[in-house]
Design a protein around this motif. Structure first.
Motif, PDB file in Angstrom:
ATOM      1  N   UNK A  23       0.864  -1.176   0.000  1.00 48.91           N
ATOM      2  CA  UNK A  23       0.000   0.000   0.000  1.00 48.91           C
ATOM      3  C   UNK A  23       0.902   1.227   0.000  1.00 48.91           C
ATOM      4  N   UNK A  24       0.319   2.378  -0.265  1.00 48.18           N
ATOM      5  CA  UNK A  24       1.046   3.638  -0.169  1.00 48.18           C
ATOM      6  C   UNK A  24       1.062   4.072   1.293  1.00 48.18           C
ATOM      7  N   UNK A  25       2.215   4.549   1.767  1.00 46.27           N
ATOM      8  CA  UNK A  25       2.330   5.008   3.153  1.00 46.27           C
ATOM      9  C   UNK A  25       2.736   6.481   3.180  1.00 46.27           C
ATOM     10  N   UNK A  26       2.017   7.261   3.971  1.00 44.95           N
ATOM     11  CA  UNK A  26       2.359   8.654   4.233  1.00 44.95           C
ATOM     12  C   UNK A  26       2.676   8.747   5.719  1.00 44.95           C
ATOM     13  N   UNK A  27       3.940   8.997   6.051  1.00 41.83           N
ATOM     14  CA  UNK A  27       4.413   8.953   7.429  1.00 41.83           C
ATOM     15  C   UNK A  27       4.779  10.373   7.866  1.00 41.83           C
ATOM     16  N   UNK A  28       4.047  10.915   8.822  1.00 42.33           N
ATOM     17  CA  UNK A  28       4.276  12.271   9.307  1.00 42.33           C
ATOM     18  C   UNK A  28       5.060  12.198  10.608  1.00 42.33           C
ATOM     19  N   UNK A  29       6.231  12.833  10.644  1.00 37.46           N
ATOM     20  CA  UNK A  29       7.056  12.843  11.858  1.00 37.46           C
ATOM     21  C   UNK A  29       6.529  13.925  12.790  1.00 37.46           C
ATOM     22  N   UNK A  40      16.081   6.150  -1.532  1.00 42.53           N
ATOM     23  CA  UNK A  40      16.730   7.454  -1.596  1.00 42.53           C
ATOM     24  C   UNK A  40      18.036   7.469  -0.811  1.00 42.53           C
ATOM     25  N   UNK A  41      18.503   6.293  -0.331  1.00 39.14           N
ATOM     26  CA  UNK A  41      19.696   6.232   0.499  1.00 39.14           C
ATOM     27  C   UNK A  41      19.344   6.405   1.963  1.00 39.14           C
ATOM     28  N   UNK A  42      20.269   6.920   2.749  1.00 36.86           N
ATOM     29  CA  UNK A  42      20.017   7.188   4.171  1.00 36.86           C
ATOM     30  C   UNK A  42      19.863   8.683   4.373  1.00 36.86           C
ATOM     31  N   UNK A  43      18.725   9.080   4.984  1.00 39.87           N
ATOM     32  CA  UNK A  43      18.427  10.495   5.166  1.00 39.87           C
ATOM     33  C   UNK A  43      17.927  10.739   6.583  1.00 39.87           C
ATOM     34  N   UNK A  44      18.308  11.864   7.191  1.00 33.97           N
ATOM     35  CA  UNK A  44      17.761  12.206   8.515  1.00 33.97           C
ATOM     36  C   UNK A  44      16.357  12.777   8.384  1.00 33.97           C
ATOM     37  N   UNK A  45      15.503  12.470   9.340  1.00 36.04           N
ATOM     38  CA  UNK A  45      14.172  13.078   9.393  1.00 36.04           C
ATOM     39  C   UNK A  45      13.916  13.559  10.806  1.00 36.04           C
ATOM     40  N   UNK A  46      13.089  14.584  10.924  1.00 35.62           N
ATOM     41  CA  UNK A  46      12.747  15.163  12.215  1.00 35.62           C
ATOM     42  C   UNK A  46      11.319  15.684  12.143  1.00 35.62           C
ATOM     43  N   UNK A  47      10.849  16.242  13.263  1.00 40.47           N
ATOM     44  CA  UNK A  47       9.488  16.779  13.302  1.00 40.47           C
ATOM     45  C   UNK A  47       9.306  17.782  12.164  1.00 40.47           C
ATOM     46  N   UNK A 112       9.510  14.636   2.261  1.00 40.34           N
ATOM     47  CA  UNK A 112       8.958  15.967   2.043  1.00 40.34           C
ATOM     48  C   UNK A 112       9.271  16.827   3.261  1.00 40.34           C
ATOM     49  N   UNK A 113       9.973  17.919   3.061  1.00 38.10           N
ATOM     50  CA  UNK A 113      10.377  18.803   4.157  1.00 38.10           C
ATOM     51  C   UNK A 113       9.335  19.910   4.324  1.00 38.10           C
ATOM     52  N   UNK A 114       8.266  19.613   5.041  1.00 32.08           N
ATOM     53  CA  UNK A 114       7.197  20.589   5.223  1.00 32.08           C
ATOM     54  C   UNK A 114       7.586  21.689   6.207  1.00 32.08           C
ATOM     55  N   UNK A 115       8.344  21.338   7.254  1.00 34.62           N
ATOM     56  CA  UNK A 115       8.614  22.265   8.344  1.00 34.62           C
ATOM     57  C   UNK A 115       7.587  22.094   9.446  1.00 34.62           C
ATOM     58  N   UNK A 116       7.986  22.408  10.669  1.00 33.92           N
ATOM     59  CA  UNK A 116       7.105  22.150  11.819  1.00 33.92           C
ATOM     60  C   UNK A 116       5.822  22.965  11.774  1.00 33.92           C
ATOM     61  N   UNK A 117       5.893  24.210  11.334  1.00 30.29           N
ATOM     62  CA  UNK A 117       4.684  25.041  11.323  1.00 30.29           C
ATOM     63  C   UNK A 117       3.636  24.481  10.371  1.00 30.29           C
ATOM     64  N   UNK A 118       4.069  24.158   9.157  1.00 26.55           N
ATOM     65  CA  UNK A 118       3.113  23.639   8.181  1.00 26.55           C
ATOM     66  C   UNK A 118       2.625  22.251   8.591  1.00 26.55           C
ATOM     67  N   UNK A 119       3.545  21.399   9.074  1.00 32.09           N
ATOM     68  CA  UNK A 119       3.137  20.068   9.521  1.00 32.09           C
ATOM     69  C   UNK A 119       2.203  20.150  10.724  1.00 32.09           C
ATOM     70  N   UNK A 120       2.366  21.179  11.523  1.00 36.05           N
ATOM     71  CA  UNK A 120       1.488  21.347  12.680  1.00 36.05           C
ATOM     72  C   UNK A 120       0.026  21.485  12.286  1.00 36.05           C
ATOM     73  N   UNK A 121      -0.241  22.003  11.084  1.00 42.02           N
ATOM     74  CA  UNK A 121      -1.612  22.102  10.602  1.00 42.02           C
ATOM     75  C   UNK A 121      -2.258  20.729  10.479  1.00 42.02           C
ATOM     76  N   UNK A 122      -1.422  19.708  10.234  1.00 45.94           N
ATOM     77  CA  UNK A 122      -1.956  18.371   9.986  1.00 45.94           C
ATOM     78  C   UNK A 122      -2.377  17.644  11.256  1.00 45.94           C
ATOM     79  N   UNK A 123      -1.815  18.038  12.407  1.00 45.21           N
ATOM     80  CA  UNK A 123      -1.954  17.225  13.614  1.00 45.21           C
ATOM     81  C   UNK A 123      -3.405  16.988  14.050  1.00 45.21           C
ATOM     82  N   UNK A 124      -4.272  18.020  14.114  1.00 41.02           N
ATOM     83  CA  UNK A 124      -5.663  17.736  14.505  1.00 41.02           C
ATOM     84  C   UNK A 124      -6.356  16.781  13.542  1.00 41.02           C
ATOM     85  N   UNK A 125      -6.087  16.925  12.243  1.00 40.70           N
ATOM     86  CA  UNK A 125      -6.701  16.037  11.252  1.00 40.70           C
ATOM     87  C   UNK A 125      -6.165  14.612  11.406  1.00 40.70           C
TER      88      UNK A 125
END
Length: 296
Positions: A23-29, A40-47, A112-125
């Motif tokens: 299946x397709x996975x969308x993983x939000x940190x 894509x190799x090894x990449x760091x991810x954060x909130x 996808x590097x959304x940034x914490x502010x933009x990703x924060x919009x997703x949290x309630x949803x």
């Protein structure tokens, strides 16, 4: 997956994978950080980061202490259907959407590097989507869950890499599936399921396409065709993915040497195995073993 979309939130403290999902996975940190490895190799991810994975794409992670994520699991046909309706003015039917998706989606693993502010919009949803998924009454919650997903997709869609360069179906089938995966809107052929089961049962066997086709009573060309329709890649490419997954497990859970582990999964050339493992997992077997040693 019984529903076309499901969401779950969890906190991970130990290395995971690599594993692949159909299946397709969308993983939000949401919190913490990790190193993620995939095609894509090894990449760091954060909130604030979002990891996008196509179907049957191996991926794993090594948390730096911990990482909290919300994962949305999306049935590939459901995603492809959305592409069809999004571009309804240009596409005549669902099958046209398959070719269109092949044209624009060429990277099966993205960060996808959304940034914490933009990703924060997703949290309630995301929280509401998880709560409705856990409740389990998908029929009653379908419209609300779909609305929540559309809101999430609206925010992340501008960050998804698309390409005007067409990769031929034959090239892609021998390597890895696109996002969304090219897939027919038809019942899965029993021969394809049987062939996949045989490969899962005996990944170390020196399979040829002819031998596998004989087991399921199809010609090699016909088996390749129905298997690609079902799983987005040829039987032997699917076998390579399984071997990479099994090799990673041996490197994590046993003290076998890298060479011995490679031979156990059916790879007898170290250079060939290293190249394929890196292609599917993003790091070399030796590097993967070192990651496991650091965690232990």
């Amino acid at each position: 997956m019984l529903a076309p979309l499901v969401a779950r939130t969890r906190t991970v403290h130990h290395a995971v994978g690599p594993v692949a999902y159909d299946c397709v996975k969308v993983i939000v940190v949401r919190d913490g950080s990790a190193f993620v490895f995939s095609e894509f190799g090894q990449q760091p991810v954060k909130a604030g980061d979002v990891i996008l994975l196509g179907a049957n794409v191996l991926a794993g992670s090594e948390p730096e202490g911990h990482i909290t994520v919300t994962t949305v699991y999306l049935d590939t046909d459901y995603v492809l259907d959305q592409v069809r309706w999004q571009y309804a003015a240009f596409l005549s039917d669902r099958l046209d959407a398959q070719g269109f998706a092949e044209t624009i989606y060429t990277e099966p693993a993205q960060i996808l590097r959304l940034g914490e502010d933009r990703a924060g919009m997703l949290m309630p949803w995301l929280d509401e989507l998880v709560a409705l998924s856990v409740d389990g009454d998908f029929v009653r919650h379908y419209l609300r869950m779909q609305a929540l997903w559309f809101q999430i997709a609206y925010v992340i869609a501008p960050f998804i890499k698309v390409s005007p360069v067409r990769v031929s179906p034959s090239q892609r089938a021998h390597i890895r599936p696109t996002l969304p995966r090219d897939r027919r809107f038809a019942p899965l052929r029993i021969e394809a399921r049987r062939a996949a089961g045989l490969l899962r049962e005996s990944p170390a066997r020196r399979w040829t396409l002819e031998e596998l086709a004989a087991e399921v009573h199809l010609s090699p060309s016909r088996l390749s065709s129905v298997f690609v329709e079902a799983y987005g890649k040829t039987p032997l490419a699917f076998l390579t993915m399984l071997r990479a997954e099994h090799l990673a497990k041996y490197l994590r859970e046993t003290d076998l040497t890298v060479t011995a582990a490679m031979q156990r999964v059916g790879w007898h050339s170290r250079s060939h195995a290293t190249r394929l493992f890196r292609q599917y997992v993003g790091v070399t077997p030796g590097h993967y073993r070192q990651m496991r040693a650091r965690i232990a």
